[in-house]
Design an enzyme around this catalytic site. Structure first.
Site, PDB file in Angstrom:
ATOM      1  N   CYS A 209      76.705 -15.479 -22.152  1.00  0.00           N
ATOM      2  CA  CYS A 209      77.443 -14.820 -21.072  1.00  0.00           C
ATOM      3  C   CYS A 209      78.061 -13.529 -21.606  1.00  0.00           C
ATOM      4  O   CYS A 209      78.658 -13.514 -22.685  1.00  0.00           O
ATOM      5  CB  CYS A 209      78.526 -15.754 -20.543  1.00  0.00           C
ATOM      6  SG  CYS A 209      79.444 -15.011 -19.180  1.00  0.00           S
TER       7      CYS A 209
ATOM      8  N   CYS B 239      85.859 -14.143 -22.126  1.00  0.00           N
ATOM      9  CA  CYS B 239      86.909 -15.158 -21.937  1.00  0.00           C
ATOM     10  C   CYS B 239      87.161 -15.881 -23.270  1.00  0.00           C
ATOM     11  O   CYS B 239      86.256 -16.535 -23.801  1.00  0.00           O
ATOM     12  CB  CYS B 239      86.495 -16.150 -20.859  1.00  0.00           C
ATOM     13  SG  CYS B 239      85.802 -15.354 -19.382  1.00  0.00           S
TER      14      CYS B 239
ATOM     15  N   CYS C 297      86.107 -19.555 -24.075  1.00  0.00           N
ATOM     16  CA  CYS C 297      84.816 -20.079 -23.617  1.00  0.00           C
ATOM     17  C   CYS C 297      83.734 -20.109 -24.696  1.00  0.00           C
ATOM     18  O   CYS C 297      83.397 -19.081 -25.298  1.00  0.00           O
ATOM     19  CB  CYS C 297      84.322 -19.262 -22.427  1.00  0.00           C
ATOM     20  SG  CYS C 297      82.834 -20.009 -21.705  1.00  0.00           S
TER      21      CYS C 297
ATOM     22  N   CYS D 140      78.522 -30.452  -9.122  1.00  0.00           N
ATOM     23  CA  CYS D 140      78.982 -29.075  -9.361  1.00  0.00           C
ATOM     24  C   CYS D 140      78.054 -28.391 -10.360  1.00  0.00           C
ATOM     25  O   CYS D 140      77.899 -28.876 -11.484  1.00  0.00           O
ATOM     26  CB  CYS D 140      80.383 -29.091  -9.952  1.00  0.00           C
ATOM     27  SG  CYS D 140      81.562 -29.991  -8.953  1.00  0.00           S
TER      28      CYS D 140
ATOM     29  N   CYS E  81      78.829 -28.087  -5.089  1.00  0.00           N
ATOM     30  CA  CYS E  81      79.777 -27.077  -5.555  1.00  0.00           C
ATOM     31  C   CYS E  81      79.041 -26.198  -6.550  1.00  0.00           C
ATOM     32  O   CYS E  81      78.172 -26.688  -7.286  1.00  0.00           O
ATOM     33  CB  CYS E  81      80.966 -27.751  -6.228  1.00  0.00           C
ATOM     34  SG  CYS E  81      82.158 -26.569  -6.914  1.00  0.00           S
TER      35      CYS E  81
ATOM     36  N   CYS F 176      87.646 -23.969  -4.640  1.00  0.00           N
ATOM     37  CA  CYS F 176      88.090 -24.748  -5.786  1.00  0.00           C
ATOM     38  C   CYS F 176      88.608 -23.733  -6.798  1.00  0.00           C
ATOM     39  O   CYS F 176      87.838 -22.905  -7.293  1.00  0.00           O
ATOM     40  CB  CYS F 176      86.910 -25.537  -6.358  1.00  0.00           C
ATOM     41  SG  CYS F 176      87.280 -26.372  -7.913  1.00  0.00           S
TER      42      CYS F 176
ATOM     43  N   ARG G  74      92.638 -31.648  -9.590  1.00  0.00           N
ATOM     44  CA  ARG G  74      91.701 -32.305 -10.525  1.00  0.00           C
ATOM     45  C   ARG G  74      92.229 -32.310 -11.959  1.00  0.00           C
ATOM     46  O   ARG G  74      92.564 -31.254 -12.509  1.00  0.00           O
ATOM     47  CB  ARG G  74      90.323 -31.622 -10.477  1.00  0.00           C
ATOM     48  CG  ARG G  74      89.331 -32.272 -11.470  1.00  0.00           C
ATOM     49  CD  ARG G  74      87.914 -31.797 -11.313  1.00  0.00           C
ATOM     50  NE  ARG G  74      87.463 -31.942  -9.955  1.00  0.00           N
ATOM     51  CZ  ARG G  74      86.956 -30.966  -9.219  1.00  0.00           C
ATOM     52  NH1 ARG G  74      86.812 -29.770  -9.727  1.00  0.00           N
ATOM     53  NH2 ARG G  74      86.588 -31.184  -7.982  1.00  0.00           N
TER      54      ARG G  74
HETATM   55  N1  SAM Z   1      80.883 -18.121 -15.561  1.00  0.00           N
HETATM   56  C1  SAM Z   1      81.548 -18.581 -14.419  1.00  0.00           C
HETATM   57  C2  SAM Z   1      82.991 -18.179 -14.380  1.00  0.00           C
HETATM   58  O1  SAM Z   1      83.590 -17.955 -15.403  1.00  0.00           O
HETATM   59  O2  SAM Z   1      83.542 -18.107 -13.277  1.00  0.00           O
HETATM   60  C3  SAM Z   1      81.425 -20.076 -14.202  1.00  0.00           C
HETATM   61  C4  SAM Z   1      81.492 -21.011 -15.378  1.00  0.00           C
HETATM   62  S1  SAM Z   1      83.010 -21.026 -16.300  1.00  0.00           S
HETATM   63  C5  SAM Z   1      82.580 -21.961 -17.714  1.00  0.00           C
HETATM   64  C6  SAM Z   1      84.072 -22.034 -15.306  1.00  0.00           C
HETATM   65  C7  SAM Z   1      85.465 -22.314 -15.792  1.00  0.00           C
HETATM   66  O3  SAM Z   1      85.431 -23.230 -16.866  1.00  0.00           O
HETATM   67  C8  SAM Z   1      86.279 -21.172 -16.339  1.00  0.00           C
HETATM   68  O4  SAM Z   1      86.867 -20.396 -15.347  1.00  0.00           O
HETATM   69  C9  SAM Z   1      87.355 -21.899 -17.121  1.00  0.00           C
HETATM   70  O5  SAM Z   1      88.484 -22.120 -16.308  1.00  0.00           O
HETATM   71  C10 SAM Z   1      86.688 -23.219 -17.497  1.00  0.00           C
HETATM   72  N2  SAM Z   1      86.518 -23.333 -18.958  1.00  0.00           N
HETATM   73  C11 SAM Z   1      85.620 -22.688 -19.709  1.00  0.00           C
HETATM   74  N3  SAM Z   1      85.767 -22.996 -21.015  1.00  0.00           N
HETATM   75  C12 SAM Z   1      86.796 -23.865 -21.085  1.00  0.00           C
HETATM   76  C13 SAM Z   1      87.441 -24.541 -22.173  1.00  0.00           C
HETATM   77  N4  SAM Z   1      87.064 -24.352 -23.419  1.00  0.00           N
HETATM   78  N5  SAM Z   1      88.458 -25.365 -21.881  1.00  0.00           N
HETATM   79  C14 SAM Z   1      88.857 -25.558 -20.598  1.00  0.00           C
HETATM   80  N6  SAM Z   1      88.277 -24.941 -19.543  1.00  0.00           N
HETATM   81  C15 SAM Z   1      87.277 -24.099 -19.775  1.00  0.00           C
HETATM   82 FE1  SF4 Z   2      81.185 -16.417 -19.056  1.00  0.00          FE
HETATM   83 FE2  SF4 Z   2      82.527 -18.491 -19.983  1.00  0.00          FE
HETATM   84 FE3  SF4 Z   2      83.852 -16.436 -18.990  1.00  0.00          FE
HETATM   85 FE4  SF4 Z   2      82.391 -18.022 -17.323  1.00  0.00          FE
HETATM   86  S1  SF4 Z   2      84.198 -18.612 -18.509  1.00  0.00           S
HETATM   87  S2  SF4 Z   2      82.470 -15.786 -17.349  1.00  0.00           S
HETATM   88  S3  SF4 Z   2      80.723 -18.578 -18.702  1.00  0.00           S
HETATM   89  S4  SF4 Z   2      82.543 -16.397 -20.831  1.00  0.00           S
END
Ligand code: SAM
Ligand code: SF4
Ligand code: DTB
Length: 353
Positions: A60, A64, A67, A104, A135, A195, A267
């Protein structure tokens, strides 16, 4: 329709001071209030069960810091192309058979590309035919993309605000808070259920947790589903060595979310594997009434399904949609779907009044 009780409890004018005051109340007072409100809107012994599937993993472009799927951090994750629809359907059938009522689908995208839309539309149509709620979480959506997914029959769209507007810049720099709010507005305008929630334990202050809840509760309609994630600290991400959040502060956030958004499903989301049973039980007492179920979240692990069902049984909790006379979802149900017998065999056969 709003009744007198709703108009007092369903508010959209929360201040950060009020939200922070809730979080800082004596623990017993806070949890008692949350449970009392919970009982006015929900069966306190029922928890909604969703299952997650990563339909496109890793690589990606976003940054973030929490992530494991960001291309900027070396987390050892094997990236995967978009999953074939047949594979997704196999997973969805298995999810339905093991008791989930919502499926989801998540993609590690900044936002979906035009060429991906027909695939996503087809996937929604087919998963819905299995009798599951659908979802998706695909990143930012423009109005016409949200509409296309809604027209395909998508029920929910997940897009988290993650933290307060003030702390957000410490966690993500490649898109702003307003981008997230715009996507939520586009999702709502398309008639999808929203959500949206956040992540606790990223080094934020109690005021930041209060600020996130205010952002969610002051949306013109509360999100139908509010995931409260505990950070899963993944090696290689910048937050890997973050100090663990006191589980009681996590419970406080759930309780405040329940009080501020009384009709929403809250949740108990990522991070359950790192929690003990007592913390999870406290989360349900504080008003959490939804979980992700199944051995995997998107890329990290989740408690085994049988362990969850054992916990439900010990707590006298029924999965939502399985009580007799409450069978939800569209027919036909998949073969072996426990909903055919009210889920009695698989889940829970004691009587709790
Ligand atoms: N890429 C898309 C986005 O960011 O909107 C969808 C997938 S992203 C992995 C969805 C959500 O997963 C993120 O907004 C975050 O809140 C949660 N998430 C990701 N990594 C995480 C982690 N290590 N611990 C807890 N929540 C996490
Ligand atoms: Fe990409 Fe992870 Fe951020 Fe979603 S949460 S936009 S998968 S880096
Ligand atoms: C949400 O709030 N939590 C889920 C879902 N929405 C998409 C994701 C949790 C991901 C945890 C880290 C992982 O498994 O990659």
């Amino acid at each position: 329709m709003m009744n007198a009780q709703d108009s007092e409890l369903i508010r959209h004018n929360w201040t950060v001071e009020e939200s922070l005051a809730l979080l800082q109340r004596p623990f017993n007072d806070l949890v008692f209030k949350a449970q009392a409100i919970h009982r006015q809107y929900f069966d306190p012994n029922t928890v909604q069960v969703s299952q997650l599937l990563s339909i496109k993993t890793g690589a990606c472009p976003e940054d973030c810091k929490y992530c494991p799927q960001s291309t900027r951090y070396d987390t050892g994750l094997e990236k995967e192309k978009l999953l074939e629809i047949d594979k997704v359907l196999r997973e969805a059938r298995a999810a339905a058979a093991s008791g989930a009522t919502r499926f989801c689908m998540g993609a590690a995208w900044r936002s979906p590309k035009k060429k991906d839309m027909p695939y996503l539309v087809e996937m929604v149509r087919e998963v819905k035919q299995l009798g599951l709620e659908t979802c998706m979480t695909l990143g930012m959506l423009r109005p016409e993309q949200a509409q296309e997914l809604a027209d395909a029959g998508l029920d929910y769209y997940n897009h988290n605000l993650d933290t307060s507007p003030e702390y957000y810049g410490e966690i993500i720099t490649t898109r702003g808070y307003d981008d997230r709010l715009d996507t939520l507005a586009n999702v709502r305008a398309a008639g999808l259920k929203v959500c949206s929630g956040g992540i606790m334990g990223m080094g934020e202050s109690p005021r930041d947790r209060a600020g996130l809840l205010v952002q969610l509760a002051n949306l013109s309609v509360h999100p139908e589903s509010v995931p409260i994630n505990m950070l899963v600290r993944v090696a290689g991400t910048p937050l890997a060595n973050e100090r663990e959040l006191d589980p009681l502060d996590f419970i406080r956030t759930i309780a405040a979310a329940r009080i501020m958004m009384p009709r929403s499903h809250v949740r108990l989301s990522a991070g359950r594997e790192q929690m003990n049973d007592s913390t999870q039980a406290l989360a349900f007492l504080a008003g959490a009434n939804s979980i992700f179920y199944g051995e995997k979240l998107l890329t990290t692990s989740n408690p085994a399904a049988n362990k969850d069902m054992e916990l439900f049984q010990r707590l006298g909790i029924r999965p939502e949609g399985y009580a007799e006379g409450q069978l939800g979802g569209a027919e036909p149900l998949p073969v072996n779907c426990p909903r055919r017998d009210g889920g009695k065999q698989q889940f829970y056969d004691a009587t709790v009044n």
